[in-house]
Design a protein around this motif. Structure first.
Motif, short mmCIF file in Angstrom:
data_model
loop_
_atom_site.label_atom_id
_atom_site.label_comp_id
_atom_site.label_asym_id
_atom_site.label_seq_id
_atom_site.Cartn_x
_atom_site.Cartn_y
_atom_site.Cartn_z
N ILE A 132 0.84 -1.20 0.00
CA ILE A 132 0.00 0.00 0.00
C ILE A 132 0.88 1.25 0.00
CG2 ILE A 132 -1.85 1.22 1.21
CD1 ILE A 132 -2.36 -1.53 2.68
N ASP A 133 0.63 2.11 -0.96
CA ASP A 133 1.31 3.40 -1.04
C ASP A 133 0.80 4.31 0.08
OD1 ASP A 133 2.84 5.55 -2.29
OD2 ASP A 133 0.91 6.32 -2.98
N VAL A 134 1.53 5.35 0.40
CA VAL A 134 1.15 6.27 1.48
C VAL A 134 0.52 7.55 0.92
CG1 VAL A 134 1.99 7.70 3.39
CG2 VAL A 134 2.87 5.39 3.09
N ASP A 135 1.36 8.39 0.28
CA ASP A 135 0.93 9.73 -0.11
C ASP A 135 -0.13 9.69 -1.20
OD1 ASP A 135 2.61 11.26 1.63
OD2 ASP A 135 4.30 10.63 0.38
N ASN A 136 -1.27 10.29 -0.87
CA ASN A 136 -2.43 10.39 -1.75
C ASN A 136 -3.13 9.05 -2.00
OD1 ASN A 136 -3.51 12.85 -2.26
ND2 ASN A 136 -2.05 13.38 -3.86
N THR A 137 -2.69 8.02 -1.28
CA THR A 137 -3.42 6.76 -1.27
C THR A 137 -4.07 6.59 0.09
OG1 THR A 137 -1.90 5.75 -2.88
CG2 THR A 137 -3.24 4.25 -1.55
N LEU A 138 -3.28 6.63 1.15
CA LEU A 138 -3.82 6.53 2.52
C LEU A 138 -4.01 7.90 3.17
CD1 LEU A 138 -1.90 3.56 4.19
CD2 LEU A 138 -4.27 3.63 3.41
N VAL A 139 -3.08 8.80 2.93
CA VAL A 139 -3.15 10.14 3.53
C VAL A 139 -2.75 11.19 2.50
CG1 VAL A 139 -2.61 9.39 5.89
CG2 VAL A 139 -0.76 10.04 4.37
N PRO A 140 -3.26 12.41 2.66
CA PRO A 140 -2.77 13.48 1.79
C PRO A 140 -1.29 13.74 2.06
CG PRO A 140 -4.80 14.14 2.93
CD PRO A 140 -4.33 12.86 3.56
N PRO A 141 -0.56 14.19 1.05
CA PRO A 141 0.85 14.55 1.28
C PRO A 141 0.95 15.59 2.40
CG PRO A 141 0.35 14.59 -1.04
CD PRO A 141 -0.95 14.42 -0.33
N HIS A 142 2.01 15.52 3.14
CA HIS A 142 2.28 16.45 4.24
C HIS A 142 1.33 16.25 5.42
CE1 HIS A 142 4.86 18.21 1.26
NE2 HIS A 142 3.84 18.56 0.52
N THR A 143 0.58 15.14 5.43
CA THR A 143 -0.26 14.80 6.57
C THR A 143 0.38 13.61 7.26
OG1 THR A 143 -2.23 15.54 5.39
CG2 THR A 143 -2.58 14.11 7.30
N ILE A 167 -6.46 10.88 -3.06
CA ILE A 167 -7.42 11.35 -2.07
C ILE A 167 -7.35 12.86 -1.86
CG2 ILE A 167 -7.57 9.13 -0.89
CD1 ILE A 167 -5.73 10.23 1.27
N SER A 168 -6.37 13.51 -2.49
CA SER A 168 -6.22 14.96 -2.34
C SER A 168 -5.71 15.54 -3.66
CB SER A 168 -5.21 15.24 -1.22
OG SER A 168 -4.86 16.60 -1.20
N ASP A 169 -6.02 16.80 -3.88
CA ASP A 169 -5.47 17.52 -5.04
C ASP A 169 -4.07 18.05 -4.75
OD1 ASP A 169 -7.75 17.10 -6.55
OD2 ASP A 169 -8.70 18.96 -5.86
N ILE A 170 -3.69 18.04 -3.50
CA ILE A 170 -2.37 18.51 -3.09
C ILE A 170 -1.34 17.44 -3.43
CG2 ILE A 170 -0.93 19.22 -1.14
CD1 ILE A 170 -3.60 20.07 0.23
N GLU A 171 -0.19 17.85 -3.95
CA GLU A 171 0.88 16.92 -4.30
C GLU A 171 2.18 17.36 -3.64
OE1 GLU A 171 0.61 14.17 -5.93
OE2 GLU A 171 -1.24 14.38 -7.04
N ASN A 172 3.03 16.40 -3.29
CA ASN A 172 4.38 16.76 -2.87
C ASN A 172 5.19 17.01 -4.15
OD1 ASN A 172 5.05 14.19 -3.83
ND2 ASN A 172 5.04 13.28 -1.79
#
Length: 177
Positions: A33-44, A140-145
């Motif tokens: 399972i990926d983390v950023d924008n899969t489980l949580v928004p980046p920077h969360t 899950i978010s429009d925000i990207e790292n």
């Protein structure tokens, strides 16, 4: 050639809609399972209750959840520790290195691993290169790292090509199993 590497086996809205029982029926034992924008928004840093419940559902179903991310060890470990699962950071997806490590560490075959993520260029390409079952979900978010911004630009071009020949259309969910 582009289809072979960028078409996921399954395309879902998000992890909440993933049929874990069906994965088990197909012989899957490990879910990467990926983390950023899969489980949580980046920077969360903190998983919300939905993400924690999902990981527990994965465990309860008999699958082994594993966190795999291109992000830093500190960030990935912080997420993995919240749900007590193994993690692989600095994975450089789509490179195979950590996927091969997971096969060895979990004592499983390529047919027993699925990859869940939000990006064609990292998660799906990496999983398909390993001949794993691949599951694409919407971010899950429009925000990207920073790295996400780069790969999304590449992904946009790939999606344009794939949607022209109707191989993959954003927002049209399916299960090719």
């Amino acid at each position: 050639m582009i289809k072979k590497y960028f078409i996921p086996t399954i395309y879902i809205k998000n992890y909440r809609t993933l049929n874990l029982e069906k994965l088990r029926e197909y012989g899957i034992k490990v879910l990467c399972i990926d983390v950023d924008n899969t489980l949580v928004p980046p920077h969360t840093a903190d998983l919300d209750d939905d993400a924690k419940t999902f990981i527990q559902r994965v465990k309860d179903s008999g699958l082994i959840p594993v966190i795999i991310s291109n992000n830093t060890g500190k960030r990935v470990q912080g997420v993995a520790n919240q749900v007590n699962v193994d993690f692989y950071s600095f994975s450089c997806k789509p490179c195979k290195y950590n996927y091969i490590k997971i096969l060895r560490d979990k004592n499983c075959t390529k047919n027993e691993v699925a990859v869940l993520g939000d990006q064609l260029v990292t998660d799906i390409l990496g999983g398909n290169r390993m001949n794993f079952l691949t599951i694409l979900q919407d971010p899950i978010s429009d925000i990207e790292n920073t790295s996400g911004k780069i790969t999304r630009k590449i992904e946009t071009k790939i999606l344009a090509t794939l949607s022209r020949n109707e191989s993959l259309k954003k927002g049209t969910y399916y299960d090719n199993m």
